[in-house]
Design a protein around this motif. Structure first.
Motif, PDB file in Angstrom:
ATOM      1  N   LYS A 112      21.860  -7.211  -8.578  1.00  0.00           N
ATOM      2  CA  LYS A 112      21.286  -8.513  -8.253  1.00  0.00           C
ATOM      3  C   LYS A 112      19.974  -8.739  -8.988  1.00  0.00           C
ATOM      4  CE  LYS A 112      20.405 -11.490  -4.265  1.00  0.00           C
ATOM      5  NZ  LYS A 112      20.426 -11.577  -2.780  1.00  0.00           N
ATOM      6  N   THR A 113      19.123  -7.722  -9.009  1.00  0.00           N
ATOM      7  CA  THR A 113      17.826  -7.843  -9.687  1.00  0.00           C
ATOM      8  C   THR A 113      17.859  -7.317 -11.113  1.00  0.00           C
ATOM      9  OG1 THR A 113      17.077  -5.670  -8.900  1.00  0.00           O
ATOM     10  CG2 THR A 113      16.663  -7.576  -7.463  1.00  0.00           C
ATOM     11  N   ASP A 114      18.950  -6.618 -11.449  1.00  0.00           N
ATOM     12  CA  ASP A 114      19.118  -6.001 -12.771  1.00  0.00           C
ATOM     13  C   ASP A 114      18.008  -4.997 -13.061  1.00  0.00           C
ATOM     14  OD1 ASP A 114      20.821  -5.690 -14.938  1.00  0.00           O
ATOM     15  OD2 ASP A 114      19.665  -7.051 -16.214  1.00  0.00           O
ATOM     16  N   LYS A 115      17.711  -4.177 -12.050  1.00  0.00           N
ATOM     17  CA  LYS A 115      16.740  -3.099 -12.193  1.00  0.00           C
ATOM     18  C   LYS A 115      17.317  -1.828 -11.582  1.00  0.00           C
ATOM     19  CE  LYS A 115      12.671  -6.129 -11.973  1.00  0.00           C
ATOM     20  NZ  LYS A 115      11.429  -6.452 -11.210  1.00  0.00           N
ATOM     21  N   GLY A 116      16.885  -0.689 -12.114  1.00  0.00           N
ATOM     22  CA  GLY A 116      17.416   0.561 -11.594  1.00  0.00           C
ATOM     23  C   GLY A 116      16.500   1.728 -11.848  1.00  0.00           C
ATOM     24  N   ILE A 117      17.004   2.905 -11.503  1.00  0.00           N
ATOM     25  CA  ILE A 117      16.240   4.144 -11.656  1.00  0.00           C
ATOM     26  C   ILE A 117      17.202   5.288 -11.920  1.00  0.00           C
ATOM     27  CG2 ILE A 117      16.274   4.798  -9.209  1.00  0.00           C
ATOM     28  CD1 ILE A 117      13.161   5.008 -11.456  1.00  0.00           C
ATOM     29  N   MET A 118      16.760   6.261 -12.702  1.00  0.00           N
ATOM     30  CA  MET A 118      17.576   7.426 -13.018  1.00  0.00           C
ATOM     31  C   MET A 118      16.864   8.705 -12.582  1.00  0.00           C
ATOM     32  SD  MET A 118      20.229   6.102 -14.598  1.00  0.00           S
ATOM     33  CE  MET A 118      20.415   4.312 -14.841  1.00  0.00           C
ATOM     34  N   PHE A 119      17.669   9.699 -12.262  1.00  0.00           N
ATOM     35  CA  PHE A 119      17.165  11.039 -11.966  1.00  0.00           C
ATOM     36  C   PHE A 119      17.997  12.007 -12.796  1.00  0.00           C
ATOM     37  CE2 PHE A 119      17.326  15.029  -9.514  1.00  0.00           C
ATOM     38  CZ  PHE A 119      15.967  15.302  -9.407  1.00  0.00           C
ATOM     39  N   ASN A 120      17.363  12.702 -13.745  1.00  0.00           N
ATOM     40  CA  ASN A 120      18.114  13.488 -14.738  1.00  0.00           C
ATOM     41  C   ASN A 120      19.174  12.604 -15.399  1.00  0.00           C
ATOM     42  OD1 ASN A 120      16.679  15.898 -14.221  1.00  0.00           O
ATOM     43  ND2 ASN A 120      18.058  16.437 -12.542  1.00  0.00           N
ATOM     44  N   GLY A 121      18.804  11.362 -15.615  1.00  0.00           N
ATOM     45  CA  GLY A 121      19.778  10.364 -16.055  1.00  0.00           C
ATOM     46  C   GLY A 121      20.336  10.578 -17.437  1.00  0.00           C
ATOM     47  N   ASP A 122      19.606  11.285 -18.285  1.00  0.00           N
ATOM     48  CA  ASP A 122      20.028  11.469 -19.670  1.00  0.00           C
ATOM     49  C   ASP A 122      20.668  12.835 -19.913  1.00  0.00           C
ATOM     50  OD1 ASP A 122      20.249  10.215 -22.158  1.00  0.00           O
ATOM     51  OD2 ASP A 122      18.505  11.252 -22.961  1.00  0.00           O
ATOM     52  N   ASP A 123      20.893  13.578 -18.832  1.00  0.00           N
ATOM     53  CA  ASP A 123      21.474  14.915 -18.959  1.00  0.00           C
ATOM     54  C   ASP A 123      23.001  14.840 -18.930  1.00  0.00           C
ATOM     55  OD1 ASP A 123      18.930  15.862 -18.990  1.00  0.00           O
ATOM     56  OD2 ASP A 123      18.990  16.819 -17.018  1.00  0.00           O
ATOM     57  N   ALA A 124      23.629  15.442 -19.932  1.00  0.00           N
ATOM     58  CA  ALA A 124      25.096  15.476 -19.977  1.00  0.00           C
ATOM     59  C   ALA A 124      25.628  16.469 -18.956  1.00  0.00           C
ATOM     60  CB  ALA A 124      25.566  15.861 -21.373  1.00  0.00           C
ATOM     61  N   VAL A 125      26.678  16.066 -18.262  1.00  0.00           N
ATOM     62  CA  VAL A 125      27.316  16.889 -17.233  1.00  0.00           C
ATOM     63  C   VAL A 125      28.823  16.879 -17.491  1.00  0.00           C
ATOM     64  CG1 VAL A 125      27.697  17.147 -14.738  1.00  0.00           C
ATOM     65  CG2 VAL A 125      25.518  16.248 -15.569  1.00  0.00           C
ATOM     66  N   GLN A 126      29.494  17.956 -17.116  1.00  0.00           N
ATOM     67  CA  GLN A 126      30.953  17.980 -17.183  1.00  0.00           C
ATOM     68  C   GLN A 126      31.490  16.765 -16.407  1.00  0.00           C
ATOM     69  OE1 GLN A 126      34.472  18.133 -17.827  1.00  0.00           O
ATOM     70  NE2 GLN A 126      33.580  20.029 -18.644  1.00  0.00           N
ATOM     71  N   ALA A 127      32.233  15.916 -17.099  1.00  0.00           N
ATOM     72  CA  ALA A 127      32.681  14.664 -16.490  1.00  0.00           C
ATOM     73  C   ALA A 127      33.809  14.865 -15.494  1.00  0.00           C
ATOM     74  CB  ALA A 127      33.134  13.689 -17.575  1.00  0.00           C
ATOM     75  N   CYS A 128      34.631  15.900 -15.724  1.00  0.00           N
ATOM     76  CA  CYS A 128      35.857  16.060 -14.917  1.00  0.00           C
ATOM     77  C   CYS A 128      36.635  14.733 -14.988  1.00  0.00           C
ATOM     78  CB  CYS A 128      35.530  16.465 -13.494  1.00  0.00           C
ATOM     79  SG  CYS A 128      34.425  17.883 -13.358  1.00  0.00           S
ATOM     80  N   SER A 129      37.230  14.306 -13.904  1.00  0.00           N
ATOM     81  CA  SER A 129      38.092  13.121 -13.948  1.00  0.00           C
ATOM     82  C   SER A 129      37.345  11.801 -14.085  1.00  0.00           C
ATOM     83  CB  SER A 129      38.976  13.076 -12.696  1.00  0.00           C
ATOM     84  OG  SER A 129      40.008  14.032 -12.782  1.00  0.00           O
ATOM     85  N   VAL A 130      36.025  11.837 -14.068  1.00  0.00           N
ATOM     86  CA  VAL A 130      35.268  10.609 -14.311  1.00  0.00           C
ATOM     87  C   VAL A 130      35.507  10.092 -15.733  1.00  0.00           C
ATOM     88  CG1 VAL A 130      32.908   9.691 -14.530  1.00  0.00           C
ATOM     89  CG2 VAL A 130      33.541  11.029 -12.523  1.00  0.00           C
ATOM     90  N   PHE A 131      35.941  10.961 -16.644  1.00  0.00           N
ATOM     91  CA  PHE A 131      36.235  10.490 -17.999  1.00  0.00           C
ATOM     92  C   PHE A 131      37.327   9.429 -17.996  1.00  0.00           C
ATOM     93  CE2 PHE A 131      39.910  13.415 -18.229  1.00  0.00           C
ATOM     94  CZ  PHE A 131      40.776  12.732 -19.078  1.00  0.00           C
ATOM     95  N   LYS A 132      38.085   9.363 -16.913  1.00  0.00           N
ATOM     96  CA  LYS A 132      39.173   8.384 -16.819  1.00  0.00           C
ATOM     97  C   LYS A 132      38.652   6.952 -16.792  1.00  0.00           C
ATOM     98  CE  LYS A 132      41.864  12.005 -14.621  1.00  0.00           C
ATOM     99  NZ  LYS A 132      42.505  12.550 -13.402  1.00  0.00           N
TER     100      LYS A 132
END
Length: 300
Positions: A29-49
């Motif tokens: 709605k406001t088009d604002k957000g926040i990340m925590f370790n947001g730029d760290d690559a992680v094993q995607a598992c089935s999220v790659f789908k």
């Protein structure tokens, strides 16, 4: 939305585990957000789908594929792990829409591999990952090869042959040339685009999210949300990695939530005790509950 409040929620729950948590929040709605370790690559598992689905819908919109196209199941397609199609008789004829629903609803690995091979790995890279600037995302492997990498067993072998302890193995600690990986920031970025109707177009993107609403995963983002809360999401699980990413729809507005927990790198005690993922799933569920409560408490 006070994004610093969301960050504190992420930090509080991350401190309760020794596995590594990555998280992303975006108020649509406001088009604002926040990340925590947001730029760290992680094993995607089935999220790659999610990335596979995005390219598939792009090809449908371009007229290269049709959701009514049929593919005949063959023995070579069958993949261990989640799903039911591997139990079907060879020769079963399903539409692409059928395979898509099975891939997203019950995370069917055989359905996924059929679609992955139809869509093409290079097309996911060239048409989704690169144009969207998803610099921490890899979508190199179908499920059959991903399971082999993650569970250190032969391609197509039963997961019962996997080692009992996979802690700190290459698929989960990074550095493999070919893998399926992603980050909270990349997941938030693609889901924002789909929600806003800026991936393909509003009609097709809405249909894509309708498919994601079918996901059966009930023990993570959705677990403690009020009954009837709509969530378009996708879970992912390999060893102790526990992921869930999606869009939560609320009366006050909608938001993206990406939660990626790498329990493979947890200390030995947490790794052992999280065999059935009750630790990691509960952490994700509580984060989701707290984010929802915070979001609903604030006026917009």
């Amino acid at each position: 939305m006070d994004t610093e409040r969301i960050l504190k929620i992420f930090e509080q729950h991350a401190a309760s585990v020794t596995g590594k948590l990555g998280a992303g929040f975006w108020d649509l709605k406001t088009d604002k957000g926040i990340m925590f370790n947001g730029d760290d690559a992680v094993q995607a598992c089935s999220v790659f789908k999610v990335f596979l689905l995005a390219e598939l819908f792009r090809q449908v919109n371009a007229g290269r594929l049709s959701l009514s196209d049929r593919y005949v199941l063959q023995a070579k397609d069958k993949c261990y792990g989640s799903g039911l199609i591997r139990l079907f008789d060879d020769g079963a004829s399903l539409t692409l829409q059928d395979y898509i629903i099975l891939m997203m609803k019950i995370s069917d690995n055989t359905a996924t591999d059929i679609l992955f091979n139809i869509v093409g790995r290079d097309n996911i890279l060239q048409n989704v990952i690169e144009p969207l600037g998803l610099t921490k995302t890899k979508c190199d492997l179908d499920c059959k090869h991903l399971l082999s990498v993650c569970f250190q067993c032969g391609i197509g072998e039963s997961l019962s042959k996997a080692p009992q302890n996979l802690r700190n193995t290459p698929a989960y600690v990074g550095g493999l040339e070919l893998n399926d990986e992603t980050s909270p920031e990349d997941l938030v970025n693609i889901l924002r685009r789909i929600y806003q109707g800026k991936w393909i177009n509003r009609e097709m993107d809405a249909k894509l999210l309708d498919i994601m609403r079918l996901c059966d995963g009930k023990n993570r983002i959705t677990k403690y949300l009020p009954a009837g809360t709509a969530v378009a999401h996708k879970t992912g699980t390999c060893d102790r990695v526990t992921n869930d990413v999606g869009i939560v729809y609320t009366p006050k507005g909608d938001y993206v939530l990406a939660l990626l927990y790498n329990g493979n790198v947890a200390d030995e005690a947490e790794y052992v005790n999280n065999k059935d993922r009750h630790i990691s799933e509960e952490v994700l569920a509580r984060i989701s509950r707290d984010v929802y409560d915070a979001y609903m408490e604030e006026s917009h």
